[in-house]
Write an enzyme that holds these catalytic residues in place. Structure first.
Site, PDB file in Angstrom:
ATOM      1  N   ASP A  44       0.697  -1.169  -0.020  1.00  0.00           N
ATOM      2  CA  ASP A  44       0.255   0.003   0.117  1.00  0.00           C
ATOM      3  C   ASP A  44       0.672   1.217  -0.340  1.00  0.00           C
ATOM      4  O   ASP A  44       1.618   1.323   0.963  1.00  0.00           O
ATOM      5  CB  ASP A  44      -1.073   0.141   1.248  1.00  0.00           C
ATOM      6  N   TYR A  49       3.483  10.077   0.131  1.00  0.00           N
ATOM      7  CA  TYR A  49       4.628   9.694   1.063  1.00  0.00           C
ATOM      8  C   TYR A  49       6.079   9.834   0.601  1.00  0.00           C
ATOM      9  O   TYR A  49       6.948   9.890   1.408  1.00  0.00           O
ATOM     10  CB  TYR A  49       4.483   8.330   1.294  1.00  0.00           C
ATOM     11  N   LYS A  74      -2.193   6.095  -3.981  1.00  0.00           N
ATOM     12  CA  LYS A  74      -3.292   7.061  -3.702  1.00  0.00           C
ATOM     13  C   LYS A  74      -3.036   8.390  -4.259  1.00  0.00           C
ATOM     14  O   LYS A  74      -1.900   8.967  -4.299  1.00  0.00           O
ATOM     15  CB  LYS A  74      -3.541   7.267  -2.148  1.00  0.00           C
ATOM     16  N   HIS A 107      -7.233   9.875  -1.665  1.00  0.00           N
ATOM     17  CA  HIS A 107      -6.850  10.043  -0.280  1.00  0.00           C
ATOM     18  C   HIS A 107      -7.849  10.529   0.673  1.00  0.00           C
ATOM     19  O   HIS A 107      -8.110   9.832   1.778  1.00  0.00           O
ATOM     20  CB  HIS A 107      -5.645  10.605  -0.146  1.00  0.00           C
TER      21      HIS A 107
END
Length: 293
Positions: A44, A49, A74, A107
């Site tokens: 995931d 990130y 996402k 998200h």
């Protein structure tokens, strides 16, 4: 074990490895490699990130064939809108060294600049994802952090219904109305932060009695709890032994009294996320800007 999506076109491995906070190249690459070596095949990710290129390197180093992996990413809060989605997906594909994603998620439903027109913004964003789904670039599409309030208007106008809703699920935060809505509409549930209560729940005698009865660790009990709610837990660790331990949750079932205790457990430090207010651009947007500048 796998969870079949409602349209029966895809199966999601029933436990996933999350990559949030794996921010340095060394930590991210080694952690993802350890997860893959332990047996995780569901990874995931999220572009915000700022580590997808490291995840891609780890996958390449692992030698595991792409068709044996389930990759999720996402959409950033700052990349909502029909005209932005395609470029955002292309960047993720490049970083992960693949030509398709198994699952792509929005998200957050309400983002900066769209407090009053979030329904239109969500649909516009979703429409672009539907196109990429029909093109085969995205094998499944869904959302994160969406309540019934967000899903109802989207389902009414979408041509492809959301297939997944990734939300916060653990003892102390059980969004029953939202989970039941998803179940009713055939939207698969994924659970992030399923181990969050570990920092306090291990101090409770009744919980530790449950662990002792099943001869399982506190983390295994919490992950099994999420599974028995019908959701896919997404967990993360940088320790090899913990990674292996977290996979060992398919050889037992919780008793009715265990489930009752975990469903009723509460703590002041654990409350539902506020998904109805505007979410600003995420903090790692600045990192991405520097990388791409």
């Amino acid at each position: 074990m796998n969870i079949e999506l409602a349209d029966k076109t895809l199966r999601i491995p029933s436990i996933g490895y999350g990559t949030w906070k794996l921010e340095t190249p060394e930590l991210c690459i080694s952690s993802v490699l350890h997860a893959l070596e332990a047996g995780y095949r569901h990874i995931d990710c999220a572009r915000v990130y700022a580590n997808e290129e490291y995840v891609g390197e780890a996958i390449e180093k692992s030698g595991i064939e792409r068709q044996n992996l389930f990759l999720t990413s996402k959409l950033r809060n700052s990349a909502h809108g029909y005209d932005r989605v395609r470029g955002e997906v292309a960047a993720t594909l490049k970083n992960l060294k693949t030509d398709y994603l198994d699952l792509y998620l929005i998200h957050w439903p309400v983002v900066m600049g769209h407090k009053d027109d979030w329904k239109e913004d969500l649909l516009s964003t979703w429409t672009a994802m539907e196109e990429l789904y029909h093109e085969g670039v995205l094998k499944a599409i869904g959302v994160c952090n969406c309540s019934k309030e967000h899903l109802e208007p989207l389902i009414k106008k979408a041509t492809v219904k959301p297939m997944v809703n990734q939300i916060l699920i653990h003892p102390g935060v059980l969004l029953e109305e939202d989970m039941n809505f998803c179940r009713h509409h055939g939207i698969a549930l994924e659970a992030y932060s399923p181990l969050a209560p570990l920092v306090v729940i291990y101090q409770e005698a009744e919980f530790m009695d449950i662990c002792a009865h099943h001869k399982k660790s506190p983390g295994q009990i919490l992950l099994r709890f999420v599974l028995e709610l019908g959701a896919t837990p997404l967990t993360r660790s940088t320790k090899k032994e913990r990674l292996t331990e977290n996979l060992n949750i398919f050889d037992f079932s919780l008793r009715p009294q265990d489930l009752t205790y975990l469903k009723e457990w509460s703590h002041r430090d654990f409350t539902p996320q506020n998904n109805k207010e505007v979410r600003p651009p995420q903090k790692l947007d600045s990192v991405l800007a520097q990388k791409e500048g």
